[in-house]
Design a protein around this motif. Structure first.
Motif, mmCIF file in Angstrom:
data_model
loop_
_atom_site.group_PDB
_atom_site.id
_atom_site.type_symbol
_atom_site.label_atom_id
_atom_site.label_comp_id
_atom_site.label_asym_id
_atom_site.label_seq_id
_atom_site.Cartn_x
_atom_site.Cartn_y
_atom_site.Cartn_z
ATOM 1 N N TRP A 87 -12.471 -17.578 -22.391
ATOM 2 C CA TRP A 87 -12.436 -17.315 -20.944
ATOM 3 C C TRP A 87 -10.995 -17.329 -20.431
ATOM 4 C CZ3 TRP A 87 -10.488 -20.169 -16.953
ATOM 5 C CH2 TRP A 87 -10.798 -19.700 -15.670
ATOM 6 N N GLN A 90 -9.169 -14.227 -21.397
ATOM 7 C CA GLN A 90 -9.593 -13.080 -20.600
ATOM 8 C C GLN A 90 -9.082 -13.173 -19.163
ATOM 9 O OE1 GLN A 90 -13.824 -13.123 -21.203
ATOM 10 N NE2 GLN A 90 -13.689 -11.992 -23.136
ATOM 11 N N SER A 91 -8.720 -14.384 -18.732
ATOM 12 C CA SER A 91 -8.214 -14.571 -17.376
ATOM 13 C C SER A 91 -6.726 -14.283 -17.255
ATOM 14 C CB SER A 91 -8.455 -16.017 -16.917
ATOM 15 O OG SER A 91 -9.826 -16.318 -16.976
ATOM 16 N N ASP A 150 -11.335 -21.585 -10.116
ATOM 17 C CA ASP A 150 -11.709 -20.181 -9.952
ATOM 18 C C ASP A 150 -10.585 -19.324 -10.526
ATOM 19 O OD1 ASP A 150 -13.038 -17.936 -9.211
ATOM 20 O OD2 ASP A 150 -12.341 -17.989 -7.131
ATOM 21 N N GLY A 151 -10.578 -19.175 -11.820
ATOM 22 C CA GLY A 151 -9.501 -18.424 -12.458
ATOM 23 C C GLY A 151 -8.328 -19.321 -12.785
#
Lengths: 166, 150
Positions: A87, A90-91, A150-151
């Motif tokens: 994750w 991908q961020s 959040d990110g």
């Protein structure tokens, strides 16, 4: 090869200055713009820009999937850690170069950038929502922890950008 | 060839210096090595070593290294295979050479415990991961990568 270059400090694609308008039309345009960029990011960035890092992540996890994988008693990578690392990868904005991937002795996964002598930045992620980071810029050393809500936190991207661009 | 020349030629070939040279030079600097068993800990093409290779064991907060002063290269690799590779069932792929000043630059200390032979622990680590990463980055910046022979 042409590569889109977006400022790291602005949060990559999604930090582009498109939110100045206040009308409903402006909001719709912003949403449309973000959707287009998001789709582009998914297809271009994840599959091309960070492809090497994705491959390295899978190799690192495979190598460190058993106890004592380093010969010094290291812990294996847990499934949740690998998912979190994926994750995080991908961020990363497309404007950030692909990191080197390795595994820490405590089973966390580390992403590291070494843009030149005396400059390095490393982020470790485990099973939770906290990342630990440390960086070197010549004689200046930074370190800390961030919570992933959040990110990627902007402060993390700021420190990374400072290291890469110094 | 005159006798003196033949004598010196044969003597030169048989001298201890040449025997040593055939095995590579012994290490006379007070170096420490960390043996690396996975490819993800380093990049062979650039000579870079990841900082994760220098993080301490979470069990005892010590970084395990070996002292190699006076050893020939093949003896160094034998040390790695014996005490790191074999117990873990892995191949030693490379080693990271560190000097004592590099350890001091990271604010850490060394402790010779001799168990196993030539074993040294790098101590002085804090419990917080961010502090450990900070010091490991300094060690990684000052380390030199040496690939294992095929």
């Amino acid at each position: 090869m042409t590569v889109a270059n977006f400022p790291i400090s602005a949060g990559g694609f999604f930090g582009s200055a498109t939110e100045r308008g206040v009308s409903s039309d402006a909001g719709a345009i912003t949403k449309h713009f973000v959707d287009i960029l998001g789709a582009f990011y998914e297809t271009y960035s994840i599959q091309e820009v960070h492809r090497g890092a994705h491959r390295s992540l899978y190799v690192a996890v495979a190598e460190a999937s058993v106890v004592n994988w380093d010969g010094y008693g290291a812990q294996p990578v847990r499934r949740q850690t690998a998912a979190n690392a994926l994750w995080l990868l991908q961020s990363l904005p497309a404007s950030v170069p692909g990191p080197d991937v390795s595994v820490d002795p405590d089973g966390e996964i580390a992403f590291e950038w070494q843009p030149g002598p005396g400059r390095a930045f490393s982020i470790s992620i485990g099973t939770g929502d906290i990342v630990t980071f440390a960086g070197l810029r010549g004689r200046k050393r930074i370190r800390g922890t961030e919570v992933l809500v959040d990110g990627l936190p902007k402060s993390l991207l700021f420190h990374l950008g400072q290291t890469l661009l110094a | 060839m005159a006798f003196p020349k033949v004598f010196y030629f044969i003597w030169g070939k048989l001298s201890w210096r040449n025997v040593f040279r055939s095995q590579g030079s012994a290490v006379f600097d007070d170096l420490l090595v960390r043996f690396l068993t996975t490819n993800s800990q380093f990049t062979a093409s650039t000579g870079r070593i990841r900082s994760s290779a220098f993080l301490p064991s979470p069990q005892d907060l010590k970084l395990s290294v070996y002292e190699i002063i006076g050893l020939f290269p093949r003896q160094i690799w034998k040390l790695g295979r014996m005490y790191v590779g074999r117990p873990s069932g892995r191949n030693v792929r490379a080693r990271a050479d560190l000097s004592h000043p590099a350890v001091a630059a990271a604010g850490l200390a060394t402790e010779r415990d001799g168990s196993p032979r030539r074993h040294v622990s790098i101590t002085g680590w804090q419990t917080s991961k961010e502090d450990q990463k900070d010091r490991a980055l300094v060690l990684a910046q000052n380390a030199r990568l040496v690939l294992a022979p095929d």
